[in-house]
Write an enzyme that holds these catalytic residues in place. Structure first.
Site, PDB file in Angstrom:
ATOM      1  N   CYS A  79      -4.419   3.727   0.482  1.00  0.00           N
ATOM      2  CA  CYS A  79      -4.823   3.796  -0.936  1.00  0.00           C
ATOM      3  C   CYS A  79      -6.501   4.188  -0.510  1.00  0.00           C
ATOM      4  CB  CYS A  79      -4.490   1.753  -0.402  1.00  0.00           C
ATOM      5  SG  CYS A  79      -5.630   0.913  -2.016  1.00  0.00           S
ATOM      6  N   CYS A 190      -5.671   8.332  -6.828  1.00  0.00           N
ATOM      7  CA  CYS A 190      -5.405   7.431  -6.393  1.00  0.00           C
ATOM      8  C   CYS A 190      -3.464   7.398  -6.225  1.00  0.00           C
ATOM      9  CB  CYS A 190      -5.037   6.163  -7.619  1.00  0.00           C
ATOM     10  SG  CYS A 190      -4.234   4.730  -7.003  1.00  0.00           S
TER      11      CYS A 190
HETATM   12  N1  DGL Z   1      -3.171   2.722  -4.249  1.00  0.00           N
HETATM   13  C1  DGL Z   1      -4.464   2.313  -4.284  1.00  0.00           C
HETATM   14  C2  DGL Z   1      -5.346   3.593  -4.394  1.00  0.00           C
HETATM   15  O1  DGL Z   1      -5.024   4.597  -4.122  1.00  0.00           O
HETATM   16  C3  DGL Z   1      -5.092   1.397  -4.969  1.00  0.00           C
HETATM   17  C4  DGL Z   1      -4.786   0.478  -6.740  1.00  0.00           C
HETATM   18  C5  DGL Z   1      -4.434  -0.480  -7.139  1.00  0.00           C
HETATM   19  O2  DGL Z   1      -4.694  -1.920  -6.274  1.00  0.00           O
HETATM   20  O3  DGL Z   1      -6.167  -0.636  -7.946  1.00  0.00           O
HETATM   21  O4  DGL Z   1      -6.477   3.106  -5.331  1.00  0.00           O
END
Ligand code: DGL
Length: 261
Positions: A79, A190
């Site tokens: 993440c 993301c």
């Molecule tokens: N998948 C996540 C990222 O890479 C976060 C998305 C979220 O929960 O806002 O930033």
């Protein structure tokens, strides 16, 4: 020595605010197919990217703690948002194991062309944090880098809505300002976004190259496990276990769909 062999058999813990980190898990399982994985998605509290820094730090530490208790030999923070908010904290808390984070794949995007225009799609938090500002500064003289916060996009992936009119219209709005510019590259900053890559490519057209950091994170994980003597050297294919803070069967089905598609 025996202890290290035992430890190498333990699973790798991978987590994200929801189902997005499965895009990183796929790269990990491709590169390190003999490893066992526990994937934890905190879908109950997704999205993280529009919360406060304090909240994201607290949630990220809780996710990591959950996996540590399950018994993992390494942590992959799949993440970008959680990495920006808390990677330093996690490395201090768990000094005894490798803790690998992810960052937007800006370098390959900038190097893909001479002086390119690069859009970096990410959550508002990732783009606001110091980690991204430092990354951007490193490459600023070689490209025009435009941060593009994309609130709302994560929710499409969490719903399993990976195509269709509503998604195309959301993306068209996000890219509206750049419709008459030559955008050479887009960075998917993301881990949810690779699952809507098809729709992003459809809206941007064939002249924009798309980059994501999942494969780089998998390579870094391999390097760190190798250095620590923790690679699982077995001939057998490893297992993948999906867990989620929402704990519904529907969500497990989505995780499996995203992983195996
Ligand atoms: N998948 C996540 C990222 O890479 C976060 C998305 C979220 O929960 O806002 O930033």
């Amino acid at each position: 020595m025996g202890e290290l062999i035992e430890k190498a058999r333990m699973p790798i813990g991978v987590f994200d605010s929801g189902v997005g980190g499965i895009s990183v898990l796929r790269e990990l399982a491709d590169l390190l197919p003999n490893e066992n994985y526990i994937y934890f998605g905190d879908s109950k509290y997704a999205p993280y990217g529009t919360k406060t820094l304090e909240e994201v730090r607290r949630l990220t530490c809780a996710d990591a703690e959950y996996l540590i208790r399950r018994g993992v030999k390494a942590l992959v923070v799949a993440c970008n948002t959680a990495t920006s908010a808390a990677i330093g904290l996690l490395r201090e808390m768990y000094r005894e194991i490798p803790v690998i984070g992810i960052e937007p794949a800006l370098k390959p995007a900038v190097l893909s062309k001479v002086n390119p225009t690069v859009l970096v799609m990410a959550t508002p938090m990732t783009l606001k944090e110091e980690k991204f500002h430092n990354l951007m500064q490193r490459f600023q003289s070689q490209a025009e880098i435009i941060p593009l916060p994309c609130p709302g996009l994560v929710e499409f992936v969490e719903r399993g809505e990976l195509e269709g009119e509503r998604l195309i219209s959301c993306l068209s709005q996000l890219f509206f300002e750049y419709r008459n510019r030559n955008v050479d590259a887009v960075v998917l900053g993301c881990t949810h976004y690779p699952f809507v890559r098809g729709a992003i490519e459809q809206v941007l057209g064939p002249d924009t190259a798309v980059f994501d950091g999942g494969a780089g994170t998998a390579r870094e994980t391999k390097r760190q496990l190798l250095n620590a003597g923790l690679l699982h050297l077995s001939g057998e294919k490893g297992s993948v276990c999906f867990e989620n803070s929402l704990g519904t069967g529907e969500l497990t089905a989505l995780c499996e769909k995203l992983f195996y598609s």
